[in-house]
Motif scaffolding. Structure first.
Motif, PDB file in Angstrom:
ATOM      1  N   THR A 134       0.812  -1.231   0.000  1.00 53.44           N
ATOM      2  CA  THR A 134       0.000   0.000   0.000  1.00 53.44           C
ATOM      3  C   THR A 134       0.839   1.272   0.000  1.00 53.44           C
ATOM      4  N   GLU A 135       2.091   1.197   0.403  1.00 54.47           N
ATOM      5  CA  GLU A 135       2.932   2.393   0.486  1.00 54.47           C
ATOM      6  C   GLU A 135       3.055   3.134  -0.847  1.00 54.47           C
ATOM      7  N   PRO A 136       3.345   2.449  -1.969  1.00 57.30           N
ATOM      8  CA  PRO A 136       3.437   3.182  -3.245  1.00 57.30           C
ATOM      9  C   PRO A 136       2.112   3.858  -3.621  1.00 57.30           C
ATOM     10  N   ARG A 137       0.973   3.211  -3.337  1.00 53.95           N
ATOM     11  CA  ARG A 137      -0.328   3.820  -3.650  1.00 53.95           C
ATOM     12  C   ARG A 137      -0.571   5.061  -2.807  1.00 53.95           C
ATOM     13  N   GLN A 138      -0.195   4.980  -1.533  1.00 54.62           N
ATOM     14  CA  GLN A 138      -0.373   6.140  -0.651  1.00 54.62           C
ATOM     15  C   GLN A 138       0.524   7.302  -1.077  1.00 54.62           C
ATOM     16  N   ALA A 180       0.998  12.528  -3.685  1.00 52.91           N
ATOM     17  CA  ALA A 180       1.602  13.352  -4.739  1.00 52.91           C
ATOM     18  C   ALA A 180       0.525  13.988  -5.615  1.00 52.91           C
ATOM     19  N   ARG A 181      -0.530  13.229  -5.954  1.00 58.00           N
ATOM     20  CA  ARG A 181      -1.636  13.786  -6.750  1.00 58.00           C
ATOM     21  C   ARG A 181      -2.352  14.896  -5.980  1.00 58.00           C
ATOM     22  N   GLU A 189      -1.426  22.571  -5.423  1.00 53.76           N
ATOM     23  CA  GLU A 189      -0.562  23.605  -5.998  1.00 53.76           C
ATOM     24  C   GLU A 189      -1.198  24.254  -7.221  1.00 53.76           C
ATOM     25  N   GLU A 190      -1.842  23.455  -8.073  1.00 51.56           N
ATOM     26  CA  GLU A 190      -2.497  24.015  -9.256  1.00 51.56           C
ATOM     27  C   GLU A 190      -3.623  24.958  -8.862  1.00 51.56           C
ATOM     28  N   GLU A 191      -4.439  24.547  -7.890  1.00 49.00           N
ATOM     29  CA  GLU A 191      -5.548  25.394  -7.444  1.00 49.00           C
ATOM     30  C   GLU A 191      -5.023  26.658  -6.775  1.00 49.00           C
TER      31      GLU A 191
END
Length: 196
Positions: free
Chosen positions: A8-12, A17-18, A24-26
């Motif tokens: 689960t670590e890579p998914r978290q 990151a998303r 940041e975009e908002e």
């Protein structure tokens, strides 16, 4: 509380990151509005740019403390306002309090004195004031009053929003707005008198 496993670590990490990229975009989409408010809070463009840069640096460092779905603009402006207050404290400038006994018509009274008693109207006031004169007059208003003026009169925030951003009661917002407008009128009158 869920435990992190090797699966689960890579998914978290990817989800976080998303979320950060979305934040940041908002936040960056609001940079023009944040700059406009900063420009009204400080006397020069350079100081406004520095204030905005510091605001975004702090916002990006503490992006996890922002609650998605709440007012991001208000959150950013609260950071901006707090940084400006801190900046003012660092300079240890005591606000220049001036007596306000002449009333709300100070600007027009001054114009009549300058014009030798001829009738004055809004168009003559506007003709005499440049944008730099207005910015100079606004920068002469003590920061407690200027912050409220900028948020309510320029930023079109409600009293409640301004109270939330500045972390003060609504009654204090209304009081500071009234006094800030009177101080600004006095400063504008002096600008007109100097120009005339």
């Amino acid at each position: 509380m869920s435990e992190t496993t090797p699966e689960t670590e890579p998914r978290q990490l990817a989800a976080e990151a998303r979320d950060r990229v979305r934040f940041e975009e908002e936040a960056l989409a609001l940079s023009d509005q944040v700059y406009r408010v900063a420009r009204r809070l400080v006397p020069s463009r350079e100081e406004a740019e520095d204030l905005v840069q510091e605001t975004y640096a702090r916002a990006f460092r503490s992006w996890r403390s922002f609650t998605p779905g709440t007012n991001l603009r208000a959150w950013l402006l609260r950071i901006l306002t707090n940084l400006n207050i801190d900046r003012g404290r660092r300079r240890q400038r005591a606000p220049e309090e001036q007596p306000l006994e002449e009333g709300d018509y100070f600007l027009y009274n001054r114009l009549e004195q300058v014009d030798g008693g001829r009738a004055s109207d809004d168009e003559r006031v506007v003709e005499r004031l440049s944008q730099d004169d207005v910015v100079t007059a606004l920068s002469a208003v003590p920061h407690n009053f200027r912050d409220v003026l900028v948020l309510v009169d320029i930023g079109d925030f409600t009293y409640q929003d301004a109270a939330q951003i500045l972390d003060i009661p609504v009654g204090t917002v209304m009081s500071r707005l009234h006094r800030g407008r009177r101080i600004l009128k006095r400063e504008l009158a002096e600008q007109v008198q100097e120009a005339g």
